[in-house]
Design a protein around this motif. Structure first.
Motif, PDB file in Angstrom:
ATOM      1  N   THR A  47      34.477  57.222  -9.569  1.00 29.92           N
ATOM      2  CA  THR A  47      34.661  55.775  -9.507  1.00 29.92           C
ATOM      3  C   THR A  47      35.004  55.252 -10.896  1.00 29.92           C
ATOM      4  O   THR A  47      34.953  55.978 -11.888  1.00 29.92           O
ATOM      5  CB  THR A  47      33.385  55.072  -9.006  1.00 29.92           C
ATOM      6  OG1 THR A  47      32.350  55.209  -9.993  1.00 29.92           O
ATOM      7  CG2 THR A  47      32.908  55.667  -7.684  1.00 29.92           C
ATOM      8  N   GLY A  73      31.621  50.352  -7.407  1.00 30.20           N
ATOM      9  CA  GLY A  73      32.571  51.391  -7.768  1.00 30.20           C
ATOM     10  C   GLY A  73      33.733  50.936  -8.619  1.00 30.20           C
ATOM     11  O   GLY A  73      34.526  51.750  -9.069  1.00 30.20           O
ATOM     12  N   TYR A  91      25.464  55.182  -5.024  1.00 31.65           N
ATOM     13  CA  TYR A  91      26.208  56.348  -4.554  1.00 31.65           C
ATOM     14  C   TYR A  91      25.895  57.546  -5.465  1.00 31.65           C
ATOM     15  O   TYR A  91      25.400  57.383  -6.588  1.00 31.65           O
ATOM     16  CB  TYR A  91      27.706  56.060  -4.538  1.00 31.65           C
ATOM     17  CG  TYR A  91      28.270  55.500  -5.818  1.00 31.65           C
ATOM     18  CD1 TYR A  91      28.565  56.316  -6.910  1.00 31.65           C
ATOM     19  CD2 TYR A  91      28.527  54.132  -5.953  1.00 31.65           C
ATOM     20  CE1 TYR A  91      29.089  55.814  -8.080  1.00 31.65           C
ATOM     21  CE2 TYR A  91      29.055  53.613  -7.123  1.00 31.65           C
ATOM     22  CZ  TYR A  91      29.330  54.446  -8.177  1.00 31.65           C
ATOM     23  OH  TYR A  91      29.851  53.938  -9.348  1.00 31.65           O
ATOM     24  N   TYR A 139      29.911  51.364 -11.840  1.00 33.82           N
ATOM     25  CA  TYR A 139      29.074  50.953 -10.711  1.00 33.82           C
ATOM     26  C   TYR A 139      29.435  49.536 -10.258  1.00 33.82           C
ATOM     27  O   TYR A 139      29.779  49.303  -9.117  1.00 33.82           O
ATOM     28  CB  TYR A 139      27.593  51.043 -11.065  1.00 33.82           C
ATOM     29  CG  TYR A 139      26.726  50.653  -9.883  1.00 33.82           C
ATOM     30  CD1 TYR A 139      26.694  51.441  -8.740  1.00 33.82           C
ATOM     31  CD2 TYR A 139      25.985  49.478  -9.912  1.00 33.82           C
ATOM     32  CE1 TYR A 139      25.937  51.068  -7.645  1.00 33.82           C
ATOM     33  CE2 TYR A 139      25.211  49.109  -8.822  1.00 33.82           C
ATOM     34  CZ  TYR A 139      25.190  49.900  -7.687  1.00 33.82           C
ATOM     35  OH  TYR A 139      24.446  49.531  -6.599  1.00 33.82           O
ATOM     36  N   TRP A 161      30.437  61.124  -7.578  1.00 39.46           N
ATOM     37  CA  TRP A 161      31.579  60.447  -6.970  1.00 39.46           C
ATOM     38  C   TRP A 161      32.475  59.891  -8.081  1.00 39.46           C
ATOM     39  O   TRP A 161      31.983  59.375  -9.096  1.00 39.46           O
ATOM     40  CB  TRP A 161      31.123  59.317  -6.067  1.00 39.46           C
ATOM     41  CG  TRP A 161      30.562  59.793  -4.762  1.00 39.46           C
ATOM     42  CD1 TRP A 161      30.177  61.070  -4.440  1.00 39.46           C
ATOM     43  CD2 TRP A 161      30.301  58.987  -3.619  1.00 39.46           C
ATOM     44  NE1 TRP A 161      29.700  61.112  -3.163  1.00 39.46           N
ATOM     45  CE2 TRP A 161      29.770  59.851  -2.623  1.00 39.46           C
ATOM     46  CE3 TRP A 161      30.452  57.636  -3.323  1.00 39.46           C
ATOM     47  CZ2 TRP A 161      29.397  59.387  -1.353  1.00 39.46           C
ATOM     48  CZ3 TRP A 161      30.093  57.166  -2.064  1.00 39.46           C
ATOM     49  CH2 TRP A 161      29.577  58.039  -1.095  1.00 39.46           C
ATOM     50  N   GLY A 216      37.400  54.736  -6.071  1.00 40.45           N
ATOM     51  CA  GLY A 216      36.316  53.985  -6.687  1.00 40.45           C
ATOM     52  C   GLY A 216      35.706  52.889  -5.826  1.00 40.45           C
ATOM     53  O   GLY A 216      34.563  52.986  -5.378  1.00 40.45           O
ATOM     54  N   HIS A 217      36.436  51.842  -5.594  1.00 39.92           N
ATOM     55  CA  HIS A 217      35.943  50.656  -4.893  1.00 39.92           C
ATOM     56  C   HIS A 217      35.478  51.014  -3.489  1.00 39.92           C
ATOM     57  O   HIS A 217      36.125  51.820  -2.798  1.00 39.92           O
ATOM     58  CB  HIS A 217      37.088  49.650  -4.817  1.00 39.92           C
ATOM     59  CG  HIS A 217      36.660  48.221  -4.932  1.00 39.92           C
ATOM     60  ND1 HIS A 217      35.536  47.798  -5.586  1.00 39.92           N
ATOM     61  CD2 HIS A 217      37.262  47.079  -4.469  1.00 39.92           C
ATOM     62  CE1 HIS A 217      35.465  46.476  -5.533  1.00 39.92           C
ATOM     63  NE2 HIS A 217      36.486  46.018  -4.848  1.00 39.92           N
ATOM     64  N   ARG A 266      35.472  53.156   2.412  1.00 35.85           N
ATOM     65  CA  ARG A 266      35.789  53.755   1.122  1.00 35.85           C
ATOM     66  C   ARG A 266      37.052  54.598   1.264  1.00 35.85           C
ATOM     67  O   ARG A 266      37.304  55.165   2.334  1.00 35.85           O
ATOM     68  CB  ARG A 266      34.654  54.644   0.620  1.00 35.85           C
ATOM     69  CG  ARG A 266      34.906  55.189  -0.798  1.00 35.85           C
ATOM     70  CD  ARG A 266      33.979  56.305  -1.185  1.00 35.85           C
ATOM     71  NE  ARG A 266      34.288  56.784  -2.538  1.00 35.85           N
ATOM     72  CZ  ARG A 266      34.058  58.010  -2.970  1.00 35.85           C
ATOM     73  NH1 ARG A 266      33.494  58.907  -2.169  1.00 35.85           N
ATOM     74  NH2 ARG A 266      34.390  58.370  -4.204  1.00 35.85           N
TER      75      ARG A 266
END
Length: 518
Positions: A197, A221, A191, A200, A195, A229-230, A254
């Protein structure tokens, strides 16, 4: 000053529900998420004809890996635990059926076999002739340093486990041993760096075959931290050996905005449900109620013209069409009120981080009798149950035997809990995982005391009574909104708990659970 009062609130009874607990099936051909309210993380699902089975990460709770059964994906009944005795910290599993036999692949940290807390996780397998058990003892596959197994039978007819990372290992024909090295096979979809999160964290690989394609569902995430995040990502290949091509619409699930009703959605599995409709099952945190842990969500899936899956449930705040037209004729879950007339370990109750001989502490004798252990709730291994309601009250009668202290808690972990304990002489108040030395609650000296805790949208009010009729409000109220993973750094939930510490025993009678009006 404490004041005499009865507890507030009124019963909320949902049609067909158990004790008014949250129920997904609305009884009119629609459902509302979550399908499993309360802490049911990392769902692993298995379809076997018209039957569906699901289980969840149980971590240090024992009995662990409770197997649930359903035929409509909304109303589930527990069959019992696959791990009845302490084994360690049990992470996300996978279930499968091969050649008429059932298998559960289980990552475990710090097992009773190898109790070094610094040891890496090991992958084990359980097997049985029926999903109701009995299940075999855990068998080590000799795979170290990985979690989140995902089982698949390849186009070559061989069995494989995909693992966090994403790596893969071939299994023996009977599925009870590794048959080759662990190899890294997929780097994951990336991603954009801006973003927000947690990390990773490529994890949770689940394999689904549809037509000529194998679909690899992963999570990235991070599973807690920022609510955005996730997320759920998908790749596919015509072979379990790759190459894997990422879905052009990743992530397919998401939380894009913290105003959405469900946060940190991930760890998904794609599967075919009744009537050929496709679904995905995964977990998420409820906005404003992260104390309840990661709850299980069910979302319909559609397939685009190129054969890629698309989540079709929207933001999940409104009712969706039920998987079948069967309308509200089954109960979901189980009653949480318990008169302790029969054993319900591994169905309702579980010990938190128990020792190997923990069950020797518990017996049914005119109530539930716990042999006291430790010096406080932190080292007493409380007996807990999962709840999924935002507002509820719990109560229990406590009888102290031979100098023990016993009590009622809202328990997140051994470092974070609140509630009341009594040793026959005085009451101890607990908050934020420790006793409150500056507060002496003027509870009476007695060996029998009724305790009640009301959790009304995170505001906790406590009561006690010598007879269960006239109640005195505890002088302190608590706000437990912060009793969650982002405070305690443990992927757990806030749960009702019974505890017994010191010498002697504690007898508990008539545990009652009531849902309060929203």
């Amino acid at each position: 000053m404490s004041t005499a009062a009865t507890s507030p609130g009124s019963i909320r009874k949902l049609a067909g529900g158990v004790e008014g607990q949250r129920r997904s099936d609305l009884g009119d051909g629609t459902y509302i998420n979550p399908v499993f309210a309360g802490d049911h993380p990392d769902p692993a699902i298995l379809r076997d004809g018209d039957d569906y089975y699901v289980t969840f990460s149980s971590f240090e709770s024992t009995p662990g890996l409770i197997i649930w059964h359903s035929r409509d994906l909304l109303n589930w009944k527990p069959l019992g635990p696959a791990l009845p005795e302490p084994i360690g910290n049990v992470f996300a599993v996978d279930m499968c059926k091969v050649d008429g036999r059932y298998f559960i692949y289980v990552p475990i940290i710090a097992t009773e076999i190898s109790p070094d807390p610094a040891a890496p996780p090991q992958i084990y397998v359980l097997h049985a002739e029926s999903m109701g058990g009995p299940w075999s003892e855990p068998i080590s596959l000799g795979i170290s340093g990985h979690i989140d197994p995902g089982h698949v039978v390849g186009e070559d007819g061989r069995r494989y486990l995909f693992l966090s990372g994403v790596s893969r290992v071939r299994l023996s024909a009977d599925g009870l041993a590794a048959d080759g090295p662990v190899e890294h096979v997929y780097d994951g979809w990336r991603y954009p760096d801006d973003w927000v999160t947690e990390a990773y964290a490529l994890e949770g690989p689940k394999l689904t075959r549809r037509g000529d394609w194998f679909y690899l569902t992963t999570a990235v995430g991070g599973t807690s931290g920022p609510p955005t995040g996730h997320m759920v990502t998908v790749a596919r290949s015509r072979s379990v050996h790759g190459p894997w091509v990422d879905c052009p619409a990743n992530p397919i699930i998401r939380t894009w905005d913290a105003k959405e009703p469900w946060w940190s959605r991930g760890h998904a599995t794609l599967f075919e449900g009744p009537g050929g409709q496709w679904w995905t099952i995964y977990h998420g945190y409820e906005n404003g109620f992260t104390t309840l842990g990661r709850q299980t969500l069910l979302e319909p899936v559609e397939w685009d013209s190129e054969g890629w899956p698309q989540a079709a449930g929207g933001d999940l705040s409104t009712p969706l069409p039920a998987p079948t037209q069967q309308v509200g004729d089954q109960d979901h879950g189980m009653p949480l009120s318990d008169d302790f007339s029969e054993e319900r370990f591994g169905i309702q109750w579980s010990f938190h981080a128990p020792s190997k001989d923990e069950y020797l502490r518990a017996s049914l004798d005119d109530g539930l009798v716990l042999q006291a252990r430790g010096t406080s709730p932190s080292d007493s291994s409380p007996l807990t149950c999962i709840v999924g309601d935002r507002r509820y009250e719990i109560s229990v009668e406590v009888e102290l035997l031979d100098g023990a202290q016993g009590g009622l808690l809202l328990y997140y972990s051994d470092r974070l809990f609140c509630g009341m304990g009594h040793d026959g002489d005085r009451m101890t108040s607990y908050r934020a995982g420790r006793d409150i030395p500056y507060w002496r609650e003027p509870a009476p000296s007695t060996n029998v005391l009724h305790l009640r805790i009301v959790n009304d949208g995170h505001i906790v009010t406590q009561y006690y009574s010598p007879d269960g009729i006239e109640w005195t409000r505890h002088g302190l109220r608590f706000d437990v909104a912060g009793y969650n993973t982002n405070t305690a750094d443990e992927l757990l939930s806030l749960r009702p708990a019974l505890f017994a510490t010191g010498p002697g025993q504690v007898r508990f009678r008539n545990f009652e659970y009531r849902v309060l009006e929203d």
